[in-house]
Design a protein around this motif. Structure first.
Motif, PDB file in Angstrom:
ATOM      1  N   THR A  78      55.015  55.825  26.369  1.00  0.00           N
ATOM      2  CA  THR A  78      54.248  55.717  25.135  1.00  0.00           C
ATOM      3  C   THR A  78      55.055  54.961  24.089  1.00  0.00           C
ATOM      4  N   PHE A  79      54.419  53.957  23.476  1.00  0.00           N
ATOM      5  CA  PHE A  79      55.087  53.172  22.434  1.00  0.00           C
ATOM      6  C   PHE A  79      54.972  53.850  21.074  1.00  0.00           C
ATOM      7  N   ILE A  80      53.796  54.421  20.785  1.00  0.00           N
ATOM      8  CA  ILE A  80      53.593  55.067  19.496  1.00  0.00           C
ATOM      9  C   ILE A  80      52.979  56.452  19.733  1.00  0.00           C
ATOM     10  N   SER A  81      53.680  57.467  19.276  1.00  0.00           N
ATOM     11  CA  SER A  81      53.200  58.838  19.443  1.00  0.00           C
ATOM     12  C   SER A  81      52.087  59.132  18.439  1.00  0.00           C
TER      13      SER A  81
ATOM     14  N   GLU B  30      45.068  38.498   8.019  1.00  0.00           N
ATOM     15  CA  GLU B  30      45.988  38.305   9.132  1.00  0.00           C
ATOM     16  C   GLU B  30      46.586  39.660   9.479  1.00  0.00           C
ATOM     17  N   TYR B  31      46.550  40.004  10.752  1.00  0.00           N
ATOM     18  CA  TYR B  31      47.039  41.319  11.187  1.00  0.00           C
ATOM     19  C   TYR B  31      48.232  41.172  12.126  1.00  0.00           C
ATOM     20  N   PHE B  32      48.989  42.280  12.241  1.00  0.00           N
ATOM     21  CA  PHE B  32      50.199  42.300  13.073  1.00  0.00           C
ATOM     22  C   PHE B  32      50.289  43.643  13.796  1.00  0.00           C
ATOM     23  N   PHE B  33      50.477  43.592  15.107  1.00  0.00           N
ATOM     24  CA  PHE B  33      50.701  44.785  15.927  1.00  0.00           C
ATOM     25  C   PHE B  33      51.912  44.545  16.801  1.00  0.00           C
ATOM     26  N   TYR B  34      52.578  45.639  17.204  1.00  0.00           N
ATOM     27  CA  TYR B  34      53.679  45.571  18.161  1.00  0.00           C
ATOM     28  C   TYR B  34      53.440  46.577  19.267  1.00  0.00           C
ATOM     29  N   THR B  35      53.938  46.255  20.466  1.00  0.00           N
ATOM     30  CA  THR B  35      53.906  47.193  21.581  1.00  0.00           C
ATOM     31  C   THR B  35      54.998  46.809  22.575  1.00  0.00           C
ATOM     32  N   ASP B  36      55.108  47.606  23.641  1.00  0.00           N
ATOM     33  CA  ASP B  36      56.214  47.432  24.587  1.00  0.00           C
ATOM     34  C   ASP B  36      55.781  46.968  25.976  1.00  0.00           C
ATOM     35  N   ALA B  37      54.536  46.538  26.135  1.00  0.00           N
ATOM     36  CA  ALA B  37      54.100  46.062  27.454  1.00  0.00           C
ATOM     37  C   ALA B  37      53.037  44.983  27.290  1.00  0.00           C
ATOM     38  N   GLN B  38      53.136  43.958  28.099  1.00  0.00           N
ATOM     39  CA  GLN B  38      52.181  42.861  28.033  1.00  0.00           C
ATOM     40  C   GLN B  38      50.765  43.366  28.300  1.00  0.00           C
ATOM     41  N   SER B  39      50.603  44.315  29.227  1.00  0.00           N
ATOM     42  CA  SER B  39      49.265  44.831  29.547  1.00  0.00           C
ATOM     43  C   SER B  39      48.625  45.501  28.331  1.00  0.00           C
ATOM     44  N   LYS B  40      49.414  46.226  27.547  1.00  0.00           N
ATOM     45  CA  LYS B  40      48.903  46.866  26.323  1.00  0.00           C
ATOM     46  C   LYS B  40      48.521  45.802  25.294  1.00  0.00           C
ATOM     47  N   ALA B  41      49.354  44.782  25.171  1.00  0.00           N
ATOM     48  CA  ALA B  41      49.095  43.693  24.226  1.00  0.00           C
ATOM     49  C   ALA B  41      47.808  42.952  24.609  1.00  0.00           C
ATOM     50  N   LEU B  42      47.633  42.688  25.893  1.00  0.00           N
ATOM     51  CA  LEU B  42      46.424  42.000  26.359  1.00  0.00           C
ATOM     52  C   LEU B  42      45.180  42.840  26.121  1.00  0.00           C
ATOM     53  N   SER B  43      45.269  44.119  26.387  1.00  0.00           N
ATOM     54  CA  SER B  43      44.139  45.022  26.200  1.00  0.00           C
ATOM     55  C   SER B  43      43.706  45.069  24.732  1.00  0.00           C
ATOM     56  N   LEU B  44      44.679  45.192  23.828  1.00  0.00           N
ATOM     57  CA  LEU B  44      44.368  45.191  22.397  1.00  0.00           C
ATOM     58  C   LEU B  44      43.784  43.842  21.993  1.00  0.00           C
TER      59      LEU B  44
ATOM     60  N   CYS C  29      49.580  50.530  20.704  1.00  0.00           N
ATOM     61  CA  CYS C  29      50.202  49.477  19.906  1.00  0.00           C
ATOM     62  C   CYS C  29      50.295  49.991  18.469  1.00  0.00           C
ATOM     63  N   GLU C  30      51.316  49.567  17.753  1.00  0.00           N
ATOM     64  CA  GLU C  30      51.472  49.992  16.367  1.00  0.00           C
ATOM     65  C   GLU C  30      50.994  48.892  15.427  1.00  0.00           C
ATOM     66  N   PHE C  31      50.055  49.252  14.535  1.00  0.00           N
ATOM     67  CA  PHE C  31      49.603  48.325  13.501  1.00  0.00           C
ATOM     68  C   PHE C  31      50.716  48.205  12.475  1.00  0.00           C
ATOM     69  N   ASP C  32      51.147  46.966  12.216  1.00  0.00           N
ATOM     70  CA  ASP C  32      52.282  46.747  11.324  1.00  0.00           C
ATOM     71  C   ASP C  32      51.858  46.099  10.012  1.00  0.00           C
ATOM     72  N   GLY C  33      50.551  46.152   9.722  1.00  0.00           N
ATOM     73  CA  GLY C  33      50.119  45.668   8.427  1.00  0.00           C
ATOM     74  C   GLY C  33      49.338  44.380   8.492  1.00  0.00           C
ATOM     75  N   TRP C  34      49.010  43.899   7.289  1.00  0.00           N
ATOM     76  CA  TRP C  34      48.165  42.724   7.155  1.00  0.00           C
ATOM     77  C   TRP C  34      48.598  41.897   5.961  1.00  0.00           C
ATOM     78  N   GLY C  35      48.126  40.695   5.958  1.00  0.00           N
ATOM     79  CA  GLY C  35      48.338  39.783   4.845  1.00  0.00           C
ATOM     80  C   GLY C  35      47.148  38.843   4.798  1.00  0.00           C
TER      81      GLY C  35
END
Length: 125
Positions: free
Chosen positions: A6-9, A45-59, A114-120
């Motif tokens: 799990t990347f974000i609890s 503009e949004y920003f998310f982070y995660t620890d796996a390509q599969s999670k990033a693709l799904s989001l 994935c963790e939402f890291d904010g917007w601009g």
């Protein structure tokens, strides 16, 4: 108990949501200083982070289904961490609309681990 994959609890998600919602009014205040009215709609503009390509693709796929642009890539300075970024459809620059959108982004991120890291945004759209 948090799964090792799990990347974000759930607790981190709750804390991040509170943090993001507390920052939105400050960002909106700056936009209003630049002449953006609350009736105006802007792409965000949004920003998310995660620890796996599969999670990033799904989001990313979920964001595209919302009509957003989406790009993802692995961070050069943090191997194994992925950034998902792009632009939303126009969102009204009113605090209630921004808070709804921020909560949606946090929840959507959490759903895909994935963790939402904010917007601009750019006030000159």
């Amino acid at each position: 108990m948090t799964d090792a994959n799990t990347f974000i609890s759930e607790q981190q998600h709750i804390e991040n949501l509170a943090s993001q919602l507390s920052m939105s009014p400050q960002t909106l205040a700056q936009l209003h200083e630049y002449g953006v009215s609350i009736s105006q709609s802007l792409k965000l503009e949004y920003f998310f982070y995660t620890d796996a390509q599969s999670k990033a693709l799904s989001l990313s796929e979920s964001l595209v289904k919302l009509g957003y642009t989406s790009e993802l890539g692995q961070l050069e300075d943090e191997p194994g961490i992925y950034l998902i970024t792009g632009w939303s459809t126009p969102t009204q620059a009113a605090s209630d609309k921004i808070n709804e959108w921020t909560a949606l982004m946090c929840s959507l991120g959490f759903k895909h681990d994935c963790e939402f890291d904010g917007w601009g945004t750019n006030p000159d759209q």
